[in-house]
Scaffold this active site. Structure first.
Site, short mmCIF file in Angstrom:
data_model
loop_
_atom_site.label_atom_id
_atom_site.label_comp_id
_atom_site.label_asym_id
_atom_site.label_seq_id
_atom_site.Cartn_x
_atom_site.Cartn_y
_atom_site.Cartn_z
N ALA A 104 -50.58 59.79 52.40
CA ALA A 104 -49.64 59.51 53.49
C ALA A 104 -48.33 60.28 53.35
O ALA A 104 -47.72 60.66 54.34
CB ALA A 104 -49.36 58.02 53.56
N HIS A 142 -55.82 55.14 49.09
CA HIS A 142 -55.69 54.20 47.95
C HIS A 142 -55.04 52.87 48.31
O HIS A 142 -54.97 51.97 47.49
CB HIS A 142 -54.96 54.86 46.77
CG HIS A 142 -53.50 55.07 46.98
ND1 HIS A 142 -52.56 54.27 46.39
CD2 HIS A 142 -52.82 55.98 47.69
CE1 HIS A 142 -51.34 54.69 46.72
NE2 HIS A 142 -51.49 55.73 47.52
N CYS A 150 -42.28 53.18 45.13
CA CYS A 150 -41.92 54.58 45.28
C CYS A 150 -40.44 54.83 44.99
O CYS A 150 -40.02 55.96 44.81
CB CYS A 150 -42.25 55.07 46.67
SG CYS A 150 -43.83 54.47 47.24
C1 LIG Z 1 -47.85 54.07 50.03
C2 LIG Z 1 -47.17 54.46 51.29
C3 LIG Z 1 -46.90 55.81 51.58
C4 LIG Z 1 -47.19 56.92 50.61
O1 LIG Z 1 -48.52 57.05 50.32
P1 LIG Z 1 -48.97 58.09 49.18
O2 LIG Z 1 -50.39 57.80 48.98
O3 LIG Z 1 -48.13 57.79 47.98
O4 LIG Z 1 -48.70 59.45 49.68
C5 LIG Z 1 -46.30 56.09 52.78
N1 LIG Z 1 -45.97 55.13 53.64
C6 LIG Z 1 -46.21 53.83 53.40
C7 LIG Z 1 -45.84 52.82 54.42
C8 LIG Z 1 -46.81 53.46 52.21
O5 LIG Z 1 -47.03 52.17 51.98
#
Ligand SMILES: *Cc1c(COP(=O)(O)O)cnc(C)c1O
Length: 399
Positions: free
Chosen positions: A73, A203, A328
């Site tokens: 994402a 994931h 994050c």
């Molecule tokens: C986890 C998440 C992301 C990032 O996903 P990645 O797999 O780390 O790139 C982006 N947006 C939201 C809302 C998320 O929960």
């Protein structure tokens, strides 16, 4: 029941054994490069990729040629926002987003601001929802993109996606949504919801890490975005690089499972989440719910514990995996931008725990967690002079 208990399913999820099984042959006998057109190894890999692509398309009510595989994402959000900014720069340079977005949207916007874009960040109410009137007022002649997440990763709040889509269509603006937390939990129909670009990560839905999708609308309207990666021209030139075949197959399987089980899974998970919420509210005084009780994803529970430091609480709950916010945000010292945006003070924001229920949790685990949280909260409060003095004062006032 086995310890530790995993209740951090917003950060990532355990890969479903059915997904692992689907992936395995693509590491061994089906190891081909999906772009090898001259032999069977390539065709077999390509078939795996195209089956996965059609699972994703079907689940979103999209066409297979509208599905672009990315590394997740974060990349999808970067590709969507940067891709529109570059491709539509003749039309305008104004973007509308929101203060509670994931950093992979917010930080892209910040970076675009440095290179000449203007970004309006919508505020949210105390539940984390945007105001549609504020959105309508923010739209300008030169607005090219609205990027608003489907569901928030900290407090679970759902945004009024269909209404946002409608507004964007009326004004001829591209609408992107980061649906990473909503996928598999809320039915999504990109046509009905007027979504033009959509990001997701495998994931978060019991698939492998490092693989995701950007949905790119091909007609009504046809959205054109510029690539970030240049090279072999894979994924219709939007994402060069040899396809990660095993992970794509895993993503496809994870989505297919969601498609078949979304209804029963949503019921089961919201039952467990509601049970946890009820137990905590029944047994622990002075707690509050972050986000909205109705408009939220079924697995999210974000609770504030008055007078308790979230870090200390998590230390006391060593056998339970929860989080104090987004996985994050690397610097824990900073209070969550989402909790600040819904009006919490820094102190209050540091008293909140995010519980994320998932496919593999059991009722027994939830009962255990509720009990343990109660015990540790009481311990921490009993040694917090500030909390005790405040409560005594409140009691005096109420007498
Ligand atoms: C986890 C998440 C992301 C990032 O996903 P990645 O797999 O780390 O790139 C982006 N947006 C939201 C809302 C998320 O929960």
């Amino acid at each position: 029941m086995k310890l530790p208990i995993y209740l951090d399913n917003h950060a990532t999820t355990q890969v479903d054994p059915r997904v692992v099984e689907a992936m395995l042959p693509y590491f061994s006998e089906k190891f081909g490069n999906a772009a090898s057109r001259q032999h069977k190894f390539g065709w077999v890999a390509e078939e795996g990729v195209e089956t996965a692509r059609s699972f994703v398309a079907k689940f979103l009510n999209a066409e297979p040629n509208e599905i672009i595989f990315t590394s997740g994402a974060t990349e999808s959000n970067n590709l969507a926002v940067k891709g529109v900014a570059e491709s539509y720069k003749q039309k305008g340079n104004h973007i509308i987003s929101c203060v509670t977005e994931h950093h992979s949207v917010l930080d892209v916007c910040k970076s675009l601001e440095k290179s000449g874009c203007e970004v309006s960040y919508l505020r949210v109410d105390k539940y984390g929802r945007i105001n549609l009137e504020e959105l309508a007022n923010a739209i300008r002649q030169n607005t090219i993109l609205v990027s608003i997440m489907f569901a928030n990763n900290e407090i679970g709040t759902l945004q009024p996606i269909e209404e946002i889509g409608k507004l964007c269509v009326e004004h001829g603006i591209v609408f992107h949504t980061d649906a990473t937390q909503a996928i598999g939990k809320i039915p999504i129909d990109v046509l009905k919801m007027d979504i033009h670009l959509l990001s997701l990560s495998a994931h978060k839905i019991y698939g492998p890490k490092g693989i995701g999708v950007l949905y790119v609308r091909k007609k009504n309207p046809r959205v054109s975005i510029s690539p970030i990666l240049h090279g072999g021209g894979q994924e219709k030139n939007l994402r060069s690089g040899t396809l990660n075949v095993p992970s794509i197959v895993g993503l496809g399987k994870a989505i297919d499972i969601c498609a078949n089980e979304i209804k029963i899974e949503t019921e089961r998970i919201s039952f467990l989440r509601n049970l946890l919420q009820r137990k905590i509210f029944e047994t622990i005084p002075n707690v509050w719910l972050n986000g909205e009780s109705e408009n939220r994803i079924p697995n999210n529970l974000n609770i504030g514990f008055d007078g308790v430091d979230a870090e200390a609480l998590m230390m006391g709950l060593k056998e339970i995996a929860v989080s104090s916010g987004s996985a994050c945000s690397t610097s824990q010292a900073m209070p969550s931008h989402v909790l600040k945006a819904i009006g919490l003070s820094s102190d209050e924001a540091h008293s909140c725990i995010r519980f994320g229920v998932g496919r593999f949790n059991t009722e027994e685990e939830i009962e255990y967690v509720a009990k343990r949280v109660g015990v540790v909260v009481e311990q921490l409060r009993s040694i917090s002079p500030k909390y005790k003095v405040r409560k005594q004062k409140e009691e005096l006032v109420s007498i």
